[in-house]
Design a protein around this motif. Sequence first.
Motif, PDB file in Angstrom:
ATOM      1  N   GLY A   3      21.335  35.157  42.151  1.00 36.49           N
ATOM      2  CA  GLY A   3      21.928  33.863  41.867  1.00 36.49           C
ATOM      3  C   GLY A   3      22.755  33.908  40.601  1.00 36.49           C
ATOM      4  O   GLY A   3      22.689  34.871  39.824  1.00 36.49           O
ATOM      5  N   GLY A  55      13.902  31.746  44.994  1.00 36.42           N
ATOM      6  CA  GLY A  55      15.096  31.373  44.253  1.00 36.42           C
ATOM      7  C   GLY A  55      15.983  30.426  45.039  1.00 36.42           C
ATOM      8  O   GLY A  55      16.071  30.495  46.264  1.00 36.42           O
ATOM      9  N   GLU A  56      16.631  29.567  44.321  1.00 36.17           N
ATOM     10  CA  GLU A  56      17.546  28.586  44.907  1.00 36.17           C
ATOM     11  C   GLU A  56      18.655  29.252  45.729  1.00 36.17           C
ATOM     12  O   GLU A  56      19.122  28.700  46.715  1.00 36.17           O
ATOM     13  CB  GLU A  56      18.150  27.760  43.768  1.00 36.17           C
ATOM     14  CG  GLU A  56      19.240  26.815  44.166  1.00 36.17           C
ATOM     15  CD  GLU A  56      19.911  26.163  42.971  1.00 36.17           C
ATOM     16  OE1 GLU A  56      20.514  25.109  43.176  1.00 36.17           O
ATOM     17  OE2 GLU A  56      19.842  26.710  41.841  1.00 36.17           O
ATOM     18  N   TYR A  57      19.077  30.456  45.331  1.00 36.85           N
ATOM     19  CA  TYR A  57      20.182  31.148  45.992  1.00 36.85           C
ATOM     20  C   TYR A  57      19.729  32.337  46.834  1.00 36.85           C
ATOM     21  O   TYR A  57      20.533  33.204  47.154  1.00 36.85           O
ATOM     22  CB  TYR A  57      21.207  31.622  44.959  1.00 36.85           C
ATOM     23  CG  TYR A  57      21.960  30.481  44.330  1.00 36.85           C
ATOM     24  CD1 TYR A  57      23.108  29.964  44.924  1.00 36.85           C
ATOM     25  CD2 TYR A  57      21.520  29.908  43.139  1.00 36.85           C
ATOM     26  CE1 TYR A  57      23.792  28.914  44.352  1.00 36.85           C
ATOM     27  CE2 TYR A  57      22.199  28.851  42.558  1.00 36.85           C
ATOM     28  CZ  TYR A  57      23.340  28.357  43.171  1.00 36.85           C
ATOM     29  OH  TYR A  57      24.014  27.319  42.609  1.00 36.85           O
ATOM     30  N   PRO A  63      15.592  28.904  50.750  1.00 38.68           N
ATOM     31  CA  PRO A  63      14.663  27.842  50.347  1.00 38.68           C
ATOM     32  C   PRO A  63      14.050  27.092  51.530  1.00 38.68           C
ATOM     33  O   PRO A  63      12.861  26.775  51.512  1.00 38.68           O
ATOM     34  CB  PRO A  63      15.522  26.918  49.489  1.00 38.68           C
ATOM     35  CG  PRO A  63      16.550  27.830  48.894  1.00 38.68           C
ATOM     36  CD  PRO A  63      16.847  28.828  49.985  1.00 38.68           C
ATOM     37  N   LEU A  80      10.733  26.611  43.727  1.00 43.44           N
ATOM     38  CA  LEU A  80      12.088  27.166  43.807  1.00 43.44           C
ATOM     39  C   LEU A  80      12.674  27.211  42.410  1.00 43.44           C
ATOM     40  O   LEU A  80      12.769  26.182  41.735  1.00 43.44           O
ATOM     41  CB  LEU A  80      12.968  26.299  44.709  1.00 43.44           C
ATOM     42  CG  LEU A  80      12.629  26.364  46.191  1.00 43.44           C
ATOM     43  CD1 LEU A  80      13.434  25.334  46.958  1.00 43.44           C
ATOM     44  CD2 LEU A  80      12.893  27.757  46.727  1.00 43.44           C
ATOM     45  N   PRO A  82      15.685  27.503  39.922  1.00 45.05           N
ATOM     46  CA  PRO A  82      17.128  27.250  39.986  1.00 45.05           C
ATOM     47  C   PRO A  82      17.946  28.425  39.451  1.00 45.05           C
ATOM     48  O   PRO A  82      17.543  29.113  38.518  1.00 45.05           O
ATOM     49  CB  PRO A  82      17.313  26.010  39.105  1.00 45.05           C
ATOM     50  CG  PRO A  82      16.133  25.999  38.197  1.00 45.05           C
ATOM     51  CD  PRO A  82      15.010  26.667  38.939  1.00 45.05           C
TER      52      PRO A  82
END
Length: 112
Positions: A3, A55-57, A63, A80, A82
């Motif tokens: 991310g 992870g968000e990405y 997610p 999660l 960011p």
Amino acid sequence: DAGPGALPEGLQLARHAMGRVPPATYRRALEALTAFARRAPELVRLQVPALLIGGEYDRCTPPEALLALAHVLPDARAVLLPGVGHWPQLEDPEGFEAALLDFLAGPAPVLH
């Protein structure tokens, strides 16, 4: 698969670690992933607390998939982080550690 908030040092460590995985081992891991969905219904029988950190990405375990798994497990919590991708423990070690310590400080599981 990182991310935009990933620490450069964590990404370097992830690249190093993945570069040392033998191709046959990586291939077997990918093969195991395809069988996971067929075994997912068995997860409802787990009777232990679970912490799912993602992870968000993350494109490997998006997610939505992490949250769906947390919904299936009887006693799971999803976190999660960011700005990070598939390597939250390396991309955001402080956020990962905080989530883990918070989980471990929670109530002790009731064992049946």
